[in-house]
Design a protein around this motif. Structure first.
Motif, PDB file in Angstrom:
ATOM      1  N   PRO A  35      42.046   6.354  -5.702  1.00  0.00           N
ATOM      2  CA  PRO A  35      40.899   6.945  -5.004  1.00  0.00           C
ATOM      3  C   PRO A  35      40.919   8.469  -5.118  1.00  0.00           C
ATOM      4  N   TRP A  36      39.741   9.039  -5.318  1.00  0.00           N
ATOM      5  CA  TRP A  36      39.605  10.477  -5.551  1.00  0.00           C
ATOM      6  C   TRP A  36      38.419  10.985  -4.754  1.00  0.00           C
ATOM      7  N   ARG A  37      38.530  12.214  -4.236  1.00  0.00           N
ATOM      8  CA  ARG A  37      37.432  12.831  -3.480  1.00  0.00           C
ATOM      9  C   ARG A  37      36.899  14.053  -4.217  1.00  0.00           C
ATOM     10  N   PHE A  38      35.640  14.384  -3.946  1.00  0.00           N
ATOM     11  CA  PHE A  38      34.982  15.531  -4.602  1.00  0.00           C
ATOM     12  C   PHE A  38      35.848  16.810  -4.573  1.00  0.00           C
ATOM     13  N   SER A  39      36.607  16.969  -3.460  1.00  0.00           N
ATOM     14  CA  SER A  39      37.344  18.224  -3.309  1.00  0.00           C
ATOM     15  C   SER A  39      38.741  18.190  -3.947  1.00  0.00           C
ATOM     16  N   ASP A  40      39.117  17.050  -4.525  1.00  0.00           N
ATOM     17  CA  ASP A  40      40.450  16.918  -5.158  1.00  0.00           C
ATOM     18  C   ASP A  40      40.469  17.404  -6.604  1.00  0.00           C
ATOM     19  N   LYS A  41      39.850  18.534  -6.882  1.00  0.00           N
ATOM     20  CA  LYS A  41      39.773  18.991  -8.283  1.00  0.00           C
ATOM     21  C   LYS A  41      41.158  19.068  -8.937  1.00  0.00           C
ATOM     22  N   SER A  42      42.163  19.487  -8.146  1.00  0.00           N
ATOM     23  CA  SER A  42      43.485  19.708  -8.753  1.00  0.00           C
ATOM     24  C   SER A  42      44.124  18.398  -9.218  1.00  0.00           C
ATOM     25  N   ALA A  43      43.788  17.293  -8.543  1.00  0.00           N
ATOM     26  CA  ALA A  43      44.417  16.011  -8.903  1.00  0.00           C
ATOM     27  C   ALA A  43      44.057  15.557 -10.313  1.00  0.00           C
ATOM     28  N   ILE A  44      42.914  16.011 -10.824  1.00  0.00           N
ATOM     29  CA  ILE A  44      42.519  15.581 -12.177  1.00  0.00           C
ATOM     30  C   ILE A  44      42.452  16.760 -13.149  1.00  0.00           C
ATOM     31  N   SER A  45      43.053  17.879 -12.749  1.00  0.00           N
ATOM     32  CA  SER A  45      42.984  19.061 -13.624  1.00  0.00           C
ATOM     33  C   SER A  45      43.673  18.791 -14.967  1.00  0.00           C
ATOM     34  N   PHE A  46      44.622  17.800 -14.992  1.00  0.00           N
ATOM     35  CA  PHE A  46      45.284  17.447 -16.268  1.00  0.00           C
ATOM     36  C   PHE A  46      44.277  16.974 -17.324  1.00  0.00           C
ATOM     37  N   SER A  47      43.051  16.567 -16.861  1.00  0.00           N
ATOM     38  CA  SER A  47      42.045  16.089 -17.823  1.00  0.00           C
ATOM     39  C   SER A  47      41.227  17.240 -18.404  1.00  0.00           C
ATOM     40  N   GLY A  48      41.466  18.458 -17.899  1.00  0.00           N
ATOM     41  CA  GLY A  48      40.775  19.621 -18.460  1.00  0.00           C
ATOM     42  C   GLY A  48      39.391  19.849 -17.880  1.00  0.00           C
TER      43      GLY A  48
END
Lengths: 227, 227
Positions: A35-48
């Motif tokens: 699960p991911w939230r709009f404000s969790d940008k850092s959690a998917i930063s590995f995707s660029g």
């Protein structure tokens, strides 16, 4: 797969993530969703970049539902095709643009307040500010009610309705990625809202029922605020 | 092939006949066309019904552009496919319904008086009576002008425009029957009217230009009242 979630982490309502969930099921590939939230940008930063869906398949990281579908067909070519040849890919692209240009603008007005209510409290200021800036109105002034949504959806979906009176799925006798592109939009509505945007006698409603039943009821069993 | 003609027999403006003309060119099959008028029902009675296109290929007689496309792909399977597999057929069917449900109702209002003026005098009483009964208004009250046609066409074609910004033809990199289904509608407008229903900067306009150039300018060279 990182998947947009509501305040209740079980509620998943991104239309793009649903395209990928259905595509993975079509290919018979198991998936673990995070699960991911709009404000969790850092959690998917590995995707660029900063939007979901993001998938990791072994060493491969991908984002964007369209790129993911192309990858799945290329990487798992021995499994049922999502897009069969160049004409199949063109069909999915037409369905994708029909969903985005025709379905989504009406659906967005119908569910915007429902989305606001279903998302995590921490996401609400970002959501209100960014969406009000985009539409140039308060969320409350922009929203339409169920009757108005159904009245606008009816003529807008006319070509789809005519098609689905002749064949059970957009893709023909069996569903594939063109169907999932449009169905993602319906799962978005269903995830956040109890509004009925289709009349029960509408052939598009019957198609949606068939789609909800696919893959052992993957869509129908998904926790949601809708019906 | 029996082909709907205007008072000038060189002007051919049936959208369904144009689908077949383009389909035959796609297959590389030569064709002799026979001009036909709305009131010539007896000339095509051998086909068992009263509308064109009707084709005769050896001993085979066929009508209905969709049935003809299926026949051509089955009978001439060694030549380039009009519809490639079940997803290609679904794409053409979606394009056909998009043309009929979205494009045609607007185009019909734009050209209805032009059609009346271009058809044979003997066809006019039939045309006026049948069309006024269908739309519940006089032709003059039903018609819209060029500016209004362009204003209505712009949002209606949004999904097509988005698609054609990403790929040169509906079918992808090369044109096929989905393109011909929609292009037939544009040839109908062009055959009878000088109204410009697309802005020149519209990607749909650029696609129409590419379509007019196909097969050594088959569409562009056709005698017409339009531009």
């Amino acid at each position: 797969m990182y998947d947009l979630a509501g305040a209740d982490p079980a509620v998943r309502f991104s239309p793009y993530c649903w395209r990928v969930r259905m595509a993975l099921a079509h290919k018979g590939l198991p998936v673990e969703t995070i699960p991911w939230r709009f404000s969790d940008k850092s959690a998917i930063s590995f995707s660029g970049q900063g939007a979901v869906p993001v998938i990791r398949d072994g060493q491969t990281v991908l984002h964007d539902s369209w790129a993911i579908a192309d990858y799945l067909d290329a990487q798992y070519a021995d499994r049922p095709a999502l897009m069969d040849g160049s004409q199949g890919r063109a069909l999915a692209n037409f369905a994708r643009h029909f969903s985005q240009a025709v379905f989504a603008p009406i659906a967005f007005k119908a569910v915007i307040l429902d989305i606001y209510n279903v998302i995590d409290e921490g996401d609400r200021p970002y959501f209100r500010q960014s969406r009000e800036a985009r539409v140039g109105k308060t969320l409350e002034a922009f929203a339409i009610d169920e009757d108005e949504a159904r009245a606008q959806m009816r003529p807008a979906l006319a070509p789809l309705r005519a098609l689905l009176q002749e064949q059970p799925f957009l893709n023909g006798d069996a569903p594939a990625f063109a169907d999932y592109c449009l169905f993602g939009g319906f799962m978005w509505v269903r995830g956040v809202s109890s509004k009925k945007i289709l009349a029960e006698a509408d052939p598009v409603h019957a198609w949606r029922e068939r789609m909800l039943d696919l893959f052992d009821g993957l869509g129908r069993k998904a926790p949601c605020s809708g019906a």
